[in-house]
Design an enzyme around this catalytic site. Sequence first.
Site, short mmCIF file in Angstrom:
data_model
loop_
_atom_site.label_atom_id
_atom_site.label_comp_id
_atom_site.label_asym_id
_atom_site.label_seq_id
_atom_site.Cartn_x
_atom_site.Cartn_y
_atom_site.Cartn_z
N LYS A 264 0.86 -1.19 0.00
CA LYS A 264 0.00 0.00 0.00
C LYS A 264 0.89 1.23 0.00
CE LYS A 264 -3.12 2.71 3.01
NZ LYS A 264 -3.98 2.72 4.22
N ASP A 269 -2.46 10.25 3.62
CA ASP A 269 -3.85 9.86 3.82
C ASP A 269 -4.55 10.88 4.72
OD1 ASP A 269 -6.28 8.64 4.11
OD2 ASP A 269 -5.56 7.01 5.41
N LYS A 276 -9.89 12.97 8.31
CA LYS A 276 -9.41 12.59 9.63
C LYS A 276 -9.33 13.83 10.53
CE LYS A 276 -6.35 8.79 8.14
NZ LYS A 276 -6.97 7.71 8.94
N ASP A 287 1.77 6.49 5.52
CA ASP A 287 0.78 5.50 5.10
C ASP A 287 1.23 4.73 3.85
OD1 ASP A 287 -1.59 4.21 5.65
OD2 ASP A 287 -2.85 5.63 4.56
N ASP A 346 -12.06 7.18 3.97
CA ASP A 346 -10.83 6.94 4.72
C ASP A 346 -10.44 5.45 4.71
OD1 ASP A 346 -8.64 7.57 6.21
OD2 ASP A 346 -9.71 7.88 8.10
N GLU A 348 -9.37 3.78 2.30
CA GLU A 348 -8.88 3.88 0.91
C GLU A 348 -7.85 2.82 0.57
OE1 GLU A 348 -7.55 5.42 3.37
OE2 GLU A 348 -5.43 5.08 3.01
N ARG A 350 -7.63 -0.38 1.13
CA ARG A 350 -8.16 -1.63 0.58
C ARG A 350 -8.62 -1.44 -0.87
NH1 ARG A 350 -12.44 -1.83 5.34
NH2 ARG A 350 -10.68 -0.72 6.28
N1 BES Z 1 -4.11 4.55 7.00
C1 BES Z 1 -5.25 4.32 7.81
C2 BES Z 1 -4.99 3.32 8.94
C3 BES Z 1 -4.01 3.74 10.00
C4 BES Z 1 -4.43 4.42 11.12
C5 BES Z 1 -2.68 3.38 9.92
C6 BES Z 1 -3.55 4.77 12.11
C7 BES Z 1 -1.79 3.72 10.91
C8 BES Z 1 -2.22 4.41 12.02
C9 BES Z 1 -6.39 3.77 6.96
O1 BES Z 1 -6.43 4.25 5.67
C10 BES Z 1 -7.66 4.18 7.62
O2 BES Z 1 -7.89 5.35 7.72
N2 BES Z 1 -8.45 3.21 8.06
C11 BES Z 1 -9.67 3.47 8.72
C12 BES Z 1 -10.69 2.47 8.21
C13 BES Z 1 -12.09 2.76 8.64
C14 BES Z 1 -12.59 4.06 8.04
C15 BES Z 1 -12.98 1.62 8.22
C16 BES Z 1 -9.46 3.30 10.21
O3 BES Z 1 -8.67 2.45 10.61
O4 BES Z 1 -10.04 4.08 10.96
ZN ZN Z 2 -4.68 4.85 4.84
MN MN Z 3 -7.46 6.05 5.49
#
Ligand code: BES
Ligand code: ZN
Ligand code: MN
Length: 497
Positions: A264, A269, A276, A287, A346, A348, A350
């Site tokens: 990824k 992000d 966020k 990210d 967010d 994204e 996947r």
């Molecule tokens: N890049 C983030 C996940 C992340 C969060 C990595 C904190 C490292 C530290 C990912 O893209 C994300 O935002 N995931 C969301 C998914 C949710 C919206 C289903 C999450 O984990 O909140």
């Molecule tokens: Zn992300």
């Molecule tokens: Mn995200």
Amino acid sequence: MNFTVQQLQAEKITADAVVVLVPQSEESFWDGSAELKKLAEAAGPLLTSGDFTGARDTSAVAYTSWKKLPRIILVGYGETGQVSLEKLRRAGALAIQRAAGLKCKTLAVVQPTIAGFTPAELAQAISEGLALGVYSYDKHISQKPNGGSPSPDKVTLLGLDADQVKGMKVGVATGKAVSDGVILARDLANAPSNEIDPQTLAARAKELSSVGIKVTVLSKAQIQKLGMGGLLAVSQGGPMPPSFIIMEWHGGARGEQPIVFVGKGVTFDSGGISIKPGAGMADMKLDMGGAAAVIGAIQSIATLKLKRNVIGLVAATENMPSGTAFKPGDVIKHLNGKTSEIDNTDAEGRLILADALTYADRYKPQAVIDLATLTGACLVALGNVASGLMGNNPELNNRIRQAGDRTYDRVVELPLWEEYEELIKSDVADVKNSGGRGAGTITAALFLKTFIGNYPWAHIDIAGTGMTSRPSGYINKGGTGAGVRLLVDLVQNWSNL
Ligand code: BES
Ligand code: ZN
Ligand code: MN
């Protein structure tokens, strides 16, 4: 860091310090060799006092009266019966940190013999600790830390006899190649998003041609033509075009099916329209830790000339909010023709991995392993200590777990039970990109599973391990390079699935 390996001759050492790695409560240690004995005498009262016990993660400095060797740094690695390679990595890190703190520029390190471990294994672990233990991302700081004194860059590892020296040379070469891959991954991840974006990340990947890797970068036009709808949707909120990076290492037999790594590469992000919170958002320059791990690992694999065919795929993009951004409620079509409903922009990672996992099927791979800073839920579940492992092939998962245990780049398996699939069912598309708060790491993996081809697949969520705010041992603050050591070890120990 540059390493040389020699046989220990105490009076011949010319260095700002020599490190001796010392076991706990083993008085006979210093009598193990005549040359060690000379160092013990030079260390004088520190040793005779008995204050330094050799307990792990401890160190002490003795000053000698020798002109060519003013300091002896003792670093403990604990009880001989309980030694692990991880303790030696940590000892290596502590050694280089002490030497750097004393502003040493040249360093020698005496490697002990330890029953149950080969000289090569020990040398690899120690050199990894040395090389990774003083990493810091300081290229943009004018006034360098440590009073501007660079840490020792030339290190001589000293073995007790000729046989040991021979094995150590192999171990040091491996340790250096692996560490250089980890450092590349750390540098790429830690670089801010105004430096590493989808195009500059591709440019950095292209530099791997110098170690014999074939690198191809698909442009936005090519990505459109292929129909990578996930990668396109995520990228459409910002001005930066996406890129899709393909790295090929042909070290194996012609026609042997490759192992494919997928990373990824979200270079920033923001969350997109599902933006966020501001606090901590800067961390999201990290990210692309999965992409960094894939690039770092493939560099190490090529440097070591491992006899396997390995492909690295990276989907790279920013995730930005704007009037052109993709939105909650949108339905997008992926490379394999399946559709997904955007519940949260967010989620994204996947979406872009979906297209990359489908693309991987072209190589008729014997296994595909993706790495991603995918879910905050994984950080919540496992902290910075272990990555989340999920997959469809128990044998592949076992191998990954073993590689993780050997390297201490550890993983814990989470289940992909069908009950969890309910959470990502969509009323308007084949699958929904968010399953809500519960089991967030698992539902993300199940989303990915929708897009894999007919191959053994494993997904490693490095959201917690890929970045940390608490440095420890040879793990630094910021991007850690998690996954690199695991992937290299996995390929080193590979046998066909
Ligand atoms: N890049 C983030 C996940 C992340 C969060 C990595 C904190 C490292 C530290 C990912 O893209 C994300 O935002 N995931 C969301 C998914 C949710 C919206 C289903 C999450 O984990 O909140
Ligand atoms: Zn992300
Ligand atoms: Mn995200």
